[in-house]
Design a protein around this motif. Structure first.
Motif, PDB file in Angstrom:
ATOM      1  N   UNK A 160      42.928  -2.624 -56.271  1.00 52.89           N
ATOM      2  CA  UNK A 160      42.781  -4.054 -55.991  1.00 52.89           C
ATOM      3  C   UNK A 160      42.577  -4.299 -54.497  1.00 52.89           C
ATOM      4  N   UNK A 161      43.316  -3.520 -53.657  1.00 55.85           N
ATOM      5  CA  UNK A 161      43.193  -3.721 -52.216  1.00 55.85           C
ATOM      6  C   UNK A 161      41.874  -3.143 -51.706  1.00 55.85           C
ATOM      7  N   UNK A 162      41.467  -1.998 -52.289  1.00 53.22           N
ATOM      8  CA  UNK A 162      40.270  -1.309 -51.833  1.00 53.22           C
ATOM      9  C   UNK A 162      38.995  -2.047 -52.225  1.00 53.22           C
ATOM     10  N   UNK A 164      37.787  -5.288 -52.262  1.00 56.21           N
ATOM     11  CA  UNK A 164      37.080  -6.112 -51.274  1.00 56.21           C
ATOM     12  C   UNK A 164      36.674  -5.327 -50.037  1.00 56.21           C
ATOM     13  N   UNK A 165      37.431  -4.248 -49.711  1.00 54.92           N
ATOM     14  CA  UNK A 165      37.070  -3.452 -48.530  1.00 54.92           C
ATOM     15  C   UNK A 165      35.770  -2.694 -48.781  1.00 54.92           C
ATOM     16  N   UNK A 166      35.583  -2.190 -50.010  1.00 55.97           N
ATOM     17  CA  UNK A 166      34.325  -1.536 -50.363  1.00 55.97           C
ATOM     18  C   UNK A 166      33.176  -2.534 -50.297  1.00 55.97           C
ATOM     19  N   UNK A 167      33.437  -3.751 -50.794  1.00 53.06           N
ATOM     20  CA  UNK A 167      32.421  -4.800 -50.710  1.00 53.06           C
ATOM     21  C   UNK A 167      32.072  -5.081 -49.253  1.00 53.06           C
ATOM     22  N   UNK A 168      33.102  -5.096 -48.415  1.00 56.12           N
ATOM     23  CA  UNK A 168      32.898  -5.367 -46.987  1.00 56.12           C
ATOM     24  C   UNK A 168      32.024  -4.285 -46.360  1.00 56.12           C
ATOM     25  N   UNK A 169      32.278  -3.011 -46.728  1.00 57.92           N
ATOM     26  CA  UNK A 169      31.469  -1.924 -46.166  1.00 57.92           C
ATOM     27  C   UNK A 169      30.015  -2.066 -46.629  1.00 57.92           C
ATOM     28  N   UNK A 200      38.406 -11.585 -51.487  1.00 52.59           N
ATOM     29  CA  UNK A 200      39.600 -11.397 -50.657  1.00 52.59           C
ATOM     30  C   UNK A 200      40.879 -11.615 -51.438  1.00 52.59           C
ATOM     31  N   UNK A 201      40.817 -12.466 -52.483  1.00 53.99           N
ATOM     32  CA  UNK A 201      42.034 -12.738 -53.256  1.00 53.99           C
ATOM     33  C   UNK A 201      42.568 -11.484 -53.931  1.00 53.99           C
ATOM     34  N   UNK A 202      41.694 -10.499 -54.136  1.00 54.83           N
ATOM     35  CA  UNK A 202      42.158  -9.259 -54.763  1.00 54.83           C
ATOM     36  C   UNK A 202      43.209  -8.570 -53.910  1.00 54.83           C
TER      37      UNK A 202
END
Lengths: 230, 73
Positions: A160-162, A164-169, A200-202
């Motif tokens: 769940x945390x990763x 949005x970070x993957x989306x960000x990359x 981001x809510x994830x």
């Protein structure tokens, strides 16, 4: 006894349906991988995509002067208000094309991979409970809260945390590529992914998961101590 | 810190009583008594200790032993 048996049957049903869904999603992802591999091998030096444009300080003239900073790259744009579809043609094989294609494959299928990951771990949790219940006479709830299952729930929380970070990359990489190959007079080109559209809510859900895991771990420690008190 | 060693098995051998017989006398499950015997137990209730002492006709010191970490004795 019959109550436990009906509960076991329900659990088995849940596991089987999770199995079916997991296999279906995995097959779908494999199919999409095959399709994109075939697509890349067919036209290995072109990128078709969509980007957003917004006017820079100077006023824009659509269909005007288009140029690329890299030699051997042709651009064609179909203006559609703020979104443009583009096609980049590279004169020779370029690693950026492969990279871009793989990036977009992952970006578009990230939710599917994410769902597969979570369903797989849920299935493992149900499966572990079923396996343990078969060998012992404790209640079903006794086996859900094991150290292994806590680890599985933690993986889900990390996913769940990763996510949005993957989306960000993907967002960063997409913008990087567009900036490298696009140069439009009077127009700023950006990725169709925007910072606001990322999930981001994830992250909050993932952090909530971690808090719950800590509570569960304390509960497990207490239960273990209680079980080993004679 | 040292550790507490449970010597129930020694006392059981002295009194020639089986695990199941002692469990039924003390009124705990054989599984729990086995936990105690193998040293996996983290705690023992005073009531259980009293019942075991009653069944084996001994003192708590005959069942429990403190072993030092350093000289292991």
């Amino acid at each position: 006894m019959s109550k436990i048996r009906s509960k076991l049957l329900t659990l088995k049903g849940i596991r089987t349906s999770l199995d079916v869904v997991c296999v279906a999603i995995a097959l779908l992802i494999l199919g999409l991988v095959a399709v994109s591999v075939i697509d890349i091998s067919r036209n290995p030096n072109s990128i078709v995509g969509t980007a957003t444009i917004h006017p820079a300080k100077d006023p824009i003239v659509l269909g005007g002067d288009l140029s690329s900073q890299v030699e051997g790259v042709n651009l064609s744009l179909k203006p559609n208000f703020i979104e443009v579809q583009y096609k980049m043609l590279f004169s020779q094989n370029h690693t950026d094309v492969i990279f871009y294609r793989i990036l977009w494959f992952f970006t578009l299928n990230l939710p599917m991979i994410f769902i597969l990951f979570i369903l797989f771990y849920l299935r493992n949790i149900v499966n572990s409970v079923l396996k343990e219940v078969r060998h012992s006479q404790h209640s079903i709830a006794h086996y859900i809260f094991s150290k292994r299952n806590i680890r599985r729930v933690r993986y889900i929380a990390f996913a769940f945390i990763l996510f949005p970070l993957l989306e960000l990359s993907a967002y960063w990489a997409d913008n990087l590529l567009l900036q490298r190959y696009f140069s439009l007079k009077g127009i700023d080109v950006a990725s169709i992914i925007t910072m606001g559209s990322l999930s981001w809510d994830y992250i909050i859900i993932g952090l909530a998961f971690i808090v719950i895991i800590e509570i569960l771990r304390r509960g497990i420690a207490l239960q273990e101590e209680n079980d080993l008190t004679v | 810190m040292g550790e507490i060693i449970v010597n129930v098995d020694v006392m059981m051998a002295k009194r020639k009583i089986s695990l199941n017989a002692l469990a039924s006398k003390v009124d705990i499950t054989p599984a729990n008594l086995s936990i105690l015997k193998t040293g996996k137990a983290k705690a023992i209730r005073f009531s259980t200790l009293a019942a075991i002492c009653d069944a084996l006709n001994c003192q708590p010191g005959d069942i429990l032993e403190y072993r030092d970490e350093l000289n292991n004795k």
